[in-house]
Motif scaffolding. Structure first.
Motif, PDB file in Angstrom:
ATOM      1  N   LEU A  78       3.083  15.574  50.591  1.00  0.00           N
ATOM      2  CA  LEU A  78       1.633  15.887  50.974  1.00  0.00           C
ATOM      3  C   LEU A  78       1.361  17.061  50.082  1.00  0.00           C
ATOM      4  CD1 LEU A  78       2.228  16.549  54.826  1.00  0.00           C
ATOM      5  CD2 LEU A  78       1.118  14.691  53.723  1.00  0.00           C
ATOM      6  N   GLY A  79       2.034  17.237  48.708  1.00  0.00           N
ATOM      7  CA  GLY A  79       1.534  18.244  47.764  1.00  0.00           C
ATOM      8  C   GLY A  79       1.443  19.616  48.410  1.00  0.00           C
ATOM      9  N   ARG A  80       0.344  20.150  47.954  1.00  0.00           N
ATOM     10  CA  ARG A  80       0.015  21.742  48.348  1.00  0.00           C
ATOM     11  C   ARG A  80       0.186  22.013  49.999  1.00  0.00           C
ATOM     12  NH1 ARG A  80      -5.219  23.239  45.271  1.00  0.00           N
ATOM     13  NH2 ARG A  80      -5.475  21.138  46.057  1.00  0.00           N
ATOM     14  N   GLU A  81      -0.120  20.829  50.758  1.00  0.00           N
ATOM     15  CA  GLU A  81      -0.007  21.040  52.299  1.00  0.00           C
ATOM     16  C   GLU A  81       1.265  20.693  52.864  1.00  0.00           C
ATOM     17  OE1 GLU A  81      -2.792  22.229  53.555  1.00  0.00           O
ATOM     18  OE2 GLU A  81      -3.601  22.087  51.522  1.00  0.00           O
ATOM     19  N   GLY A  82       2.368  20.264  51.870  1.00  0.00           N
ATOM     20  CA  GLY A  82       3.576  19.990  52.531  1.00  0.00           C
ATOM     21  C   GLY A  82       4.442  21.195  53.146  1.00  0.00           C
TER      22      GLY A  82
END
Length: 388
Positions: free
Chosen positions: A349-353
């Motif tokens: 999820l990239g930055r939301e992970g």
């Protein structure tokens, strides 16, 4: 500022298993193998989780219960949950900027984040993100000068908990990494190039971020090292086997809390207590070093029974869910740390992970504690069945 109400939960990924599968399909195979793999035949990698799942908890349905509070005190700080983020080297290889993403999420949600010496973001930058709240995992350097300078940098960054690593006296034999030719930066074989082309989001993010590097070691590395020279530098830089003579000077100098990570025997536990450690993390390096070793939960049960009243005992290795955290706390841990699930989250999820993974684990843990009727993590031992 922290925003405890800002918890981002992506309902498409309610389990670590879902994050893992998404991560597999989003990053190159060599990066996933580095994250996901263990040593030799990966027996101990899988044993860690299997043994945790054998722990059985018994609910109390008819008692008075006013809800569970997940907050947990550790080394004078009250965290919002009884788990933190384990140190993982080369985080930026798995997803660009992963160390910063996880440090920021941990700080905002008030859980501890441990940065590795061989992470891809420097301790000074992580300290700025976390206002000095991050912990620092310390690989012991071969030279006293580098040892003292790293400690000085950690002190200047405001680090209050230094974590000494003792379970990597050798490089683990990891077939997946050998097959992929993993190095820093990744070796540009045709196979690896094709893997990067097949994962354009990872590739574009990496191009934007820049090639991953050992950011904490930059001040000590000669310039223009090629791949073979880099490997030789790393081998010569760290004095991998820790002992009493190496720990003593660090204990004498370090004014904050000192934790030994990688404890796996009564012998090492007794040594840690003798040397004045403020706590230990029972760990087998995520099943990446000794395939014939014991599962971390088995070690925890034995050592917590013998030494739980003498030091703070934490554990990592194999935890994949809120129920796993509850099982581990019930088995004698004062706190838990989790590694791979957070990296699956960031890779997926990239930055939301980071935020998603914290929210997912907290939600799962809250549910099981409410189900048990347990008011606090420190009370989970009361719900442990004695025959497991």
């Amino acid at each position: 500022m922290r925003n405890k109400d800002k918890i981002q939960f992506d309902h498409r990924f309610p389990r670590v298993k879902d994050l893992r599968e998404k991560a597999r399909n989003r990053i190159p195979g060599f990066a996933f193998d580095y994250l996901d793999g263990g040593c030799n035949e990966e027996v101990n990698l899988h044993r860690n989780t299997q043994k945790i799942r054998e722990v059985i908890l018994q609910p109390d349905y008819l008692s008075n219960f006013n809800g569970a509070d997940l907050s947990t005190s550790l080394f004078g700080h009250t965290y919002s949950a009884p788990f933190g983020i384990s140190p993982i080297g080369l985080q930026g290889l798995i997803w660009p900027g992963a160390s910063r993403i996880l440090a920021k999420a941990a700080f905002e949600q008030n859980i501890p984040f441990i940065l590795s010496t061989v992470a891809t973001t420097a301790i000074e930058e992580i300290s700025e993100i976390t206002e000095g709240k991050a912990w620092f995992q310390f690989y012991h350097p071969a030279s006293d000068e580098m040892r003292d300078d790293l400690i000085k940098r950690a002190e200047a960054a405001g680090v209050e908990v230094l974590v000494l690593l003792c379970d990597v006296p050798t490089f683990g034999y990891r077939p997946k990494e050998i097959r992929s030719g993993l190095s820093m930066p990744p070796r540009l074989t045709l196979r690896n190039i094709l893997q990067m082309i097949a994962r354009p989001k990872w590739t574009m993010a990496t191009l934007k971020e820049g090639a991953p590097r050992f950011a904490n070691l930059d001040p000590y590395m000669p310039g223009n090292l090629n791949l073979s020279q880099l490997g030789q530098f790393m081998d010569q830089t760290f004095d991998k086997r820790l002992n009493e003579e190496k720990i003593g000077p660090i204990r004498d100098r370090w004014k904050g809390k000192l934790v030994l990570k990688g404890v796996a025997s009564s012998y090492d536990m007794k040594k840690a207590i003798k040397l004045g450690m403020d706590g230990v993390i029972i760990s087998n390096h995520g099943g990446r070093q000794l395939d014939a070793g014991e599962a971390t939960i088995s070690t925890l049960k034995r050592l917590a029974w013998l030494y739980g009243d003498q030091t703070v005992i934490m554990m990592d290795g194999g935890l994949r869910s809120g129920p796993d955290i509850a099982r581990t706390m019930a088995s004698g841990a004062n706190f838990t740390f989790i590694g791979r699930p957070f990296m699956y989250g960031v890779a997926a999820l990239g930055r939301e992970g980071g935020m998603h993974t914290i929210a997912m684990l907290r939600t799962q843990l809250q549910q099981i504690m409410d189900q048990l009727g347990c008011p606090a993590p420190s009370e989970l031992y009361r719900y442990l069945l004695n025959d497991n």
